[in-house]
Design a protein around this motif. Structure first.
Motif, PDB file in Angstrom:
ATOM      1  N   TYR A 115      -3.853   9.581   0.984  1.00 33.42           N
ATOM      2  CA  TYR A 115      -3.672   8.499   2.405  1.00 33.42           C
ATOM      3  C   TYR A 115      -3.265   9.819   3.619  1.00 33.42           C
ATOM      4  O   TYR A 115      -2.685  10.678   3.403  1.00 33.42           O
ATOM      5  CB  TYR A 115      -2.566   7.561   2.280  1.00 33.42           C
ATOM      6  CG  TYR A 115      -3.230   6.253   2.086  1.00 33.42           C
ATOM      7  CD1 TYR A 115      -4.095   5.723   0.997  1.00 33.42           C
ATOM      8  CD2 TYR A 115      -3.187   5.261   3.147  1.00 33.42           C
ATOM      9  CE1 TYR A 115      -4.599   4.647   0.686  1.00 33.42           C
ATOM     10  CE2 TYR A 115      -3.902   3.956   2.719  1.00 33.42           C
ATOM     11  CZ  TYR A 115      -4.476   3.590   1.791  1.00 33.42           C
ATOM     12  OH  TYR A 115      -5.083   2.302   1.743  1.00 33.42           O
ATOM     13  N   TRP A 122       2.715   7.387  -3.070  1.00 28.03           N
ATOM     14  CA  TRP A 122       1.911   6.786  -4.174  1.00 28.03           C
ATOM     15  C   TRP A 122       3.035   6.418  -5.293  1.00 28.03           C
ATOM     16  O   TRP A 122       3.049   5.378  -5.883  1.00 28.03           O
ATOM     17  CB  TRP A 122       1.032   7.709  -4.587  1.00 28.03           C
ATOM     18  CG  TRP A 122      -0.284   8.036  -3.427  1.00 28.03           C
ATOM     19  CD1 TRP A 122      -0.063   8.650  -2.532  1.00 28.03           C
ATOM     20  CD2 TRP A 122      -1.481   7.186  -3.269  1.00 28.03           C
ATOM     21  NE1 TRP A 122      -1.248   8.819  -1.686  1.00 28.03           N
ATOM     22  CE2 TRP A 122      -2.061   7.836  -2.259  1.00 28.03           C
ATOM     23  CE3 TRP A 122      -2.070   6.005  -3.913  1.00 28.03           C
ATOM     24  CZ2 TRP A 122      -3.449   7.473  -1.889  1.00 28.03           C
ATOM     25  CZ3 TRP A 122      -3.411   5.638  -3.709  1.00 28.03           C
ATOM     26  CH2 TRP A 122      -3.904   6.248  -2.701  1.00 28.03           C
ATOM     27  N   SER A 147      -3.264   4.475   8.665  1.00 27.17           N
ATOM     28  CA  SER A 147      -3.328   5.209   7.655  1.00 27.17           C
ATOM     29  C   SER A 147      -4.506   4.813   6.807  1.00 27.17           C
ATOM     30  O   SER A 147      -4.828   3.594   6.535  1.00 27.17           O
ATOM     31  CB  SER A 147      -1.929   5.360   6.685  1.00 27.17           C
ATOM     32  OG  SER A 147      -1.709   4.121   6.168  1.00 27.17           O
ATOM     33  N   GLU A 148      -4.830   5.569   6.031  1.00 28.61           N
ATOM     34  CA  GLU A 148      -6.360   5.256   5.435  1.00 28.61           C
ATOM     35  C   GLU A 148      -6.502   6.264   4.236  1.00 28.61           C
ATOM     36  O   GLU A 148      -6.178   7.587   4.531  1.00 28.61           O
ATOM     37  CB  GLU A 148      -7.585   5.610   6.670  1.00 28.61           C
ATOM     38  CG  GLU A 148      -8.876   6.014   6.088  1.00 28.61           C
ATOM     39  CD  GLU A 148      -9.578   4.416   6.216  1.00 28.61           C
ATOM     40  OE1 GLU A 148      -8.988   3.420   6.024  1.00 28.61           O
ATOM     41  OE2 GLU A 148     -10.717   4.645   6.473  1.00 28.61           O
ATOM     42  N   ALA A 149      -7.454   5.910   3.352  1.00 30.61           N
ATOM     43  CA  ALA A 149      -7.621   6.800   2.012  1.00 30.61           C
ATOM     44  C   ALA A 149      -8.561   7.583   2.624  1.00 30.61           C
ATOM     45  O   ALA A 149      -9.906   7.429   3.502  1.00 30.61           O
ATOM     46  CB  ALA A 149      -8.534   5.935   1.115  1.00 30.61           C
ATOM     47  N   SER A 150      -8.506   8.874   2.226  1.00 31.92           N
ATOM     48  CA  SER A 150      -9.440  10.152   2.726  1.00 31.92           C
ATOM     49  C   SER A 150      -9.523  11.203   1.583  1.00 31.92           C
ATOM     50  O   SER A 150      -8.728  11.346   0.949  1.00 31.92           O
ATOM     51  CB  SER A 150      -8.762  10.735   3.880  1.00 31.92           C
ATOM     52  OG  SER A 150      -8.410   9.769   4.968  1.00 31.92           O
ATOM     53  N   GLU A 152      -0.865   0.236   8.740  1.00 30.91           N
ATOM     54  CA  GLU A 152      -0.983   1.124   7.356  1.00 30.91           C
ATOM     55  C   GLU A 152      -1.654   0.584   6.214  1.00 30.91           C
ATOM     56  O   GLU A 152      -1.330  -0.710   5.806  1.00 30.91           O
ATOM     57  CB  GLU A 152       0.680   1.260   7.196  1.00 30.91           C
ATOM     58  CG  GLU A 152       1.569   2.368   8.015  1.00 30.91           C
ATOM     59  CD  GLU A 152       2.634   2.477   7.512  1.00 30.91           C
ATOM     60  OE1 GLU A 152       2.805   2.905   6.606  1.00 30.91           O
ATOM     61  OE2 GLU A 152       3.497   2.688   8.539  1.00 30.91           O
ATOM     62  N   GLY A 153      -2.459   1.026   6.010  1.00 32.11           N
ATOM     63  CA  GLY A 153      -3.229   1.028   4.384  1.00 32.11           C
ATOM     64  C   GLY A 153      -4.079  -0.365   4.860  1.00 32.11           C
ATOM     65  O   GLY A 153      -4.180  -1.234   3.701  1.00 32.11           O
ATOM     66  N   TYR A 163      -7.882  13.246  -3.282  1.00 27.94           N
ATOM     67  CA  TYR A 163      -7.590  12.224  -2.113  1.00 27.94           C
ATOM     68  C   TYR A 163      -6.220  11.976  -2.067  1.00 27.94           C
ATOM     69  O   TYR A 163      -5.483  12.291  -2.912  1.00 27.94           O
ATOM     70  CB  TYR A 163      -8.667  11.159  -2.676  1.00 27.94           C
ATOM     71  CG  TYR A 163      -8.029  10.277  -3.601  1.00 27.94           C
ATOM     72  CD1 TYR A 163      -8.392  10.902  -4.913  1.00 27.94           C
ATOM     73  CD2 TYR A 163      -7.470   9.144  -3.646  1.00 27.94           C
ATOM     74  CE1 TYR A 163      -7.909   9.833  -6.072  1.00 27.94           C
ATOM     75  CE2 TYR A 163      -6.892   8.322  -4.607  1.00 27.94           C
ATOM     76  CZ  TYR A 163      -7.142   8.910  -6.074  1.00 27.94           C
ATOM     77  OH  TYR A 163      -6.551   8.198  -6.745  1.00 27.94           O
ATOM     78  N   TYR A 184      -9.247  -0.398   6.187  1.00 33.67           N
ATOM     79  CA  TYR A 184     -10.116  -0.286   5.309  1.00 33.67           C
ATOM     80  C   TYR A 184     -10.901  -1.852   5.061  1.00 33.67           C
ATOM     81  O   TYR A 184     -11.961  -1.822   4.745  1.00 33.67           O
ATOM     82  CB  TYR A 184      -9.834   0.088   3.947  1.00 33.67           C
ATOM     83  CG  TYR A 184      -8.992  -0.839   3.076  1.00 33.67           C
ATOM     84  CD1 TYR A 184      -9.632  -1.610   2.564  1.00 33.67           C
ATOM     85  CD2 TYR A 184      -7.676  -0.674   2.974  1.00 33.67           C
ATOM     86  CE1 TYR A 184      -9.032  -2.561   1.454  1.00 33.67           C
ATOM     87  CE2 TYR A 184      -6.954  -1.553   2.357  1.00 33.67           C
ATOM     88  CZ  TYR A 184      -7.370  -2.439   1.626  1.00 33.67           C
ATOM     89  OH  TYR A 184      -6.813  -3.436   0.819  1.00 33.67           O
ATOM     90  N   GLY A 187       0.760  -0.943  -0.063  1.00 33.66           N
ATOM     91  CA  GLY A 187       0.021  -0.050   0.043  1.00 33.66           C
ATOM     92  C   GLY A 187       1.015   1.123  -0.090  1.00 33.66           C
ATOM     93  O   GLY A 187       1.938   1.149   0.221  1.00 33.66           O
TER      94      GLY A 187
END
Ligand code: SAH
Length: 257
Positions: free
Chosen positions: A249, A201, A149-152, A121-122, A247, A125, A27
Motif C-alpha cells: 500500500y 499488513w 492509500s492504495e495498492a501499488s 485509506e484502503g 507490492y 479502489y 484494510g
C-alpha cells in the motif's frame, strides 16, 4: 438475479460485514501511518471540514480526529460499519465533531468546495483511483488536500502468480510513478507519496484476523460461505508474505490546484 441467488448474496454480504466488523481496521494501515500522512497537510483549523470516504468502522478516523482540529464526516456503504463508527466516536467523546453517515463514494451527498481535506485509506479502489480523484476533486476547496492509500506495484515486473491475483482482484493496481502521474492529471499537485511499512499488513491487518478466523470457523462450522471467505483471506495473507517485495500500500497526498 433469482430470489434464491439474492438471498445467498445477502447472506454473503452479512457474513463479510460480520467478519470485518470484528476487526479494528478493514484494510492495511496503522496509527503511525495516518499521523505521518497528516504531517504533509498544513491548512487545518477549528473551522476545517474533513471527509473520510470508505471510513469502515473508523479506526483511522479516530486517530485523525485526535490529531487535527475541525469536523470530520465519515462515509461508508455498510450501515453496520457506520453504527460501529458512531459508537467508537462516542466512546472517545468525539461525537461533537466526528460523525458517520451511510452513503456511496460514487454518489457523495456533499456540496462543491465543502472540504479542506478528503481522506480515504484502503477504499478508493472501490471506484478506482483515477475516477475517485477526478470525481471527489469538486468537493475540495482550492488549496485543499486529498490523502488516499492504495495498492501499488513497487516494480515494473513481477511473478505471474501475483500479477494474476491482482489483475483479478483490482486491475487498477499500478506502479507508484503511474499513480502520481494520474494524480497530477486529475488536477492536484502531488505533495508526497510513501510506502506503508510491512507492519501495516502483518501486525495491524493480518495478525488480528487469525483469532477472528478461529472464532468464525467454530461459529459457522460446516458453512461453505464462511469457510470460503476464510480460505480467501488466508490465501491473500499467504500471497502477501510470499510477494511483499513486489507490492504494497502507498499513501498519495495531493493538493487541489
Ligand atoms: N478506511 C477503512 C476501511 C477500508 S476497507 C480502513 O482503512 O480500515 C474499504 C471500505 O470501503 C469498507 O468499509 C467498505 O464498506 C467501503 N466501501 C466499499 N464500497 C463503497 C462505496 N461504494 N462507497 C462507500 N464506501 C464503500
Amino acid at each position: 438475479m433469482s430470489n434464491e441467488n439474492k438471498s445467498i448474496h445477502e447472506f454473503d454480504f452479512n457474513l463479510i460485514c460480520e467478519y470485518f466488523s470484528s476487526l479494528e481496521r478493514q484494510g492495511p494501515g496503522s496509527p503511525e501511518v495516518t499521523i505521518k500522512a497528516l504531517s504533509f497537510i498544513d491548512n487545518l483549523t477549528n473551522e476545517s471540514r474533513i471527509a473520510d470516504i470508505g471510513c469502515g468502522t473508523g479506526g483511522q478516523t479516530m486517530v485523525l480526529a485526535q490529531h487535527v482540529p475541525g469536523h470530520i464526516t465519515g462515509i461508508d456503504l455498510f450501515p453496520a460499519f457506520i453504527d460501529l463508527f458512531n459508537f467508537n466516536a462516542a466512546k472517545l467523546n468525539l461525537q461533537g465533531r466526528v460523525k458517520g453517515i451511510v452513503g456511496s463514494m460514487d454518489n457523495l451527498p456533499f456540496r462543491n468546495e465543502e472540504f479542506d481535506l478528503i481522506w480515504s485509506e484502503g477504499a478508493i479502489y472501490n471506484i478506482g483511483f483515477e475516477r475517485g480523484l477526478n470525481e471527489w476533486r469538486k468537493f475540495l476547496k482550492t488549496g485543499g488536500y486529498v490523502a488516499v492509500s492504495e495498492a501499488s506495484w513497487f516494480t515494473e515486473e513481477r511473478p505471474a502468480e501475483i500479477d494474476a491475483f491482482w489483475q483479478d482482484a483490482y486491475p487498477g493496481i499500478d506502479t507508484i510513478s503511474n499513480k502520481v502521474a494520474r494524480m497530477q492529471k486529475a488536477g492536484y499537485i502531488p505533495v508526497a507519496t510513501f510506502i506503508l511499512p510491512e507492519n501495516c499488513w502483518t501486525e495491524h491487518f493480518y495478525a488480528p484476523q487469525v483469532a477472528v478466523q478461529e472464532i468464525f470457523l467454530k461459529k459457522y462450522a460446516g458453512n461453505k460461505t464462511a469457510e470460503e471467505l476464510i480460505a480467501n483471506e488466508r490465501h491473500e495473507a499467504q500471497l502477501y508474505y510470499k510477494y511483499k517485495e513486489y507490492y504494497g500500500y502507498v499513501f498519495y497526498i495531493g493538493m487541489k490546484i
